[in-house]
Motif scaffolding. Structure first.
Motif, PDB file in Angstrom:
ATOM      1  N   SER A 173     -10.906  -7.120   1.402  1.00  0.00           N
ATOM      2  CA  SER A 173     -11.981  -7.334   0.432  1.00  0.00           C
ATOM      3  C   SER A 173     -12.716  -8.642   0.646  1.00  0.00           C
ATOM      4  CB  SER A 173     -11.417  -7.285  -0.984  1.00  0.00           C
ATOM      5  OG  SER A 173     -10.516  -8.371  -1.190  1.00  0.00           O
ATOM      6  N   ARG A 198      -5.136  -5.796   0.816  1.00  0.00           N
ATOM      7  CA  ARG A 198      -6.356  -5.670   0.010  1.00  0.00           C
ATOM      8  C   ARG A 198      -7.105  -6.994  -0.089  1.00  0.00           C
ATOM      9  NH1 ARG A 198      -6.953  -0.934  -2.578  1.00  0.00           N
ATOM     10  NH2 ARG A 198      -5.125   0.450  -2.754  1.00  0.00           N
ATOM     11  N   GLU A 247       0.776  -4.559   0.329  1.00  0.00           N
ATOM     12  CA  GLU A 247      -0.484  -3.915  -0.060  1.00  0.00           C
ATOM     13  C   GLU A 247      -1.438  -4.933  -0.674  1.00  0.00           C
ATOM     14  OE1 GLU A 247      -2.198  -0.404  -3.044  1.00  0.00           O
ATOM     15  OE2 GLU A 247      -0.039  -0.546  -2.617  1.00  0.00           O
ATOM     16  N   ALA A 248      -0.904  -5.827  -1.506  1.00  0.00           N
ATOM     17  CA  ALA A 248      -1.750  -6.849  -2.124  1.00  0.00           C
ATOM     18  C   ALA A 248      -2.353  -7.772  -1.074  1.00  0.00           C
ATOM     19  CB  ALA A 248      -0.923  -7.664  -3.130  1.00  0.00           C
TER      20      ALA A 248
END
Length: 227
Positions: free
Chosen positions: A68, A64, A60-61
């Motif tokens: 982003s 993201r 997930e990190a």
């Protein structure tokens, strides 16, 4: 994995860790499938301590960071020639390290060998060749017999590793020239690239040495203050 991701929506880009090593194969495959790939740094240590360490959290990190725009670094080149050079360099570094270790071991054995054997092996300029050609003493002296066997074994190992390192260096030089020549670079430009690479290697060595010296100075100053 890519088919699964596309079932969830449009895949804009993929964030991959370690595109120069463990993630190289994945990065190449995604690029071949026309998926934009960005290099993602490993999760921050403080984040891991707060959220825990699991594959789901790391994935997930990475996602993201890619979405982003925080992760913008281009993946490392993983062409056939680059990968071949990486493998050869890995093998050469290993051979050089093992050769140095074997040579140090040989010198350590020689220091504790019987004095008669040490005198026989002089001068030191031909130490390796003389040790590699040592014959069994057949004197029934366990210390001398063991020293001869060990010295011969280590010397032969050093010679073999030296040959390996030389052959690997030759192969690295052919492949590097082919790669740079394919990029339409002349011999002069190839030499410039090699000099820049050598300068980067020397810089890291100097920097590491300076950090060590500063740490030693700080430790000495702390001890003097405490005294």
């Amino acid at each position: 994995m890519l088919d699964w991701a596309r079932q969830c929506g449009t895949v804009l880009r993929a964030g991959v860790e370690c595109t120069g090593s463990y993630g190289a194969g994945l990065a190449r495959y995604l690029a071949a499938q026309q998926v934009a790939v960005v290099e993602v740094n490993q999760p921050d240590g403080s984040t891991r301590r707060r959220c825990g360490k699991t594959d789901a959290v790391d994935a997930e990190a990475a996602a993201r960071a890619a979405l982003s725009g925080i992760a913008r670094a281009l993946p490392k080149s993983g062409g056939e020639r680059v990968e071949a050079l990486r493998m050869l360099r890995l093998a050469k570094n290993s051979a050089v390290k093992a050769r140095t270790q074997a040579l140090n071991q040989l010198k350590s054995v020689l220091v504790n060998a019987p004095s008669a054997l040490r005198e026989e092996l002089e001068p030191l300029s031909r130490l390796l060749r003389r040790c590699a050609e040592l014959a069994d003493t057949r004197e029934g002296n366990p210390a001398a017999d063991t020293a001869v066997f060990t010295l011969r074994l280590l010397a032969q190992r050093v010679v073999q590793l030296r040959h390996e390192a030389t052959e690997l260096e030759t192969r690295i030089t052919r492949l590097y020239l082919e790669r740079r020549t394919a990029e339409i670079k002349g011999k002069r430009e190839v030499m410039r690239c090699l000099k820049r690479y050598a300068a980067r290697e020397v810089y890291h060595l100097i920097r590491a040495d300076m950090i060590t010296r500063h740490q030693q100075s700080d430790a000495s100053a702390t001890l003097m203050t405490a005294a």
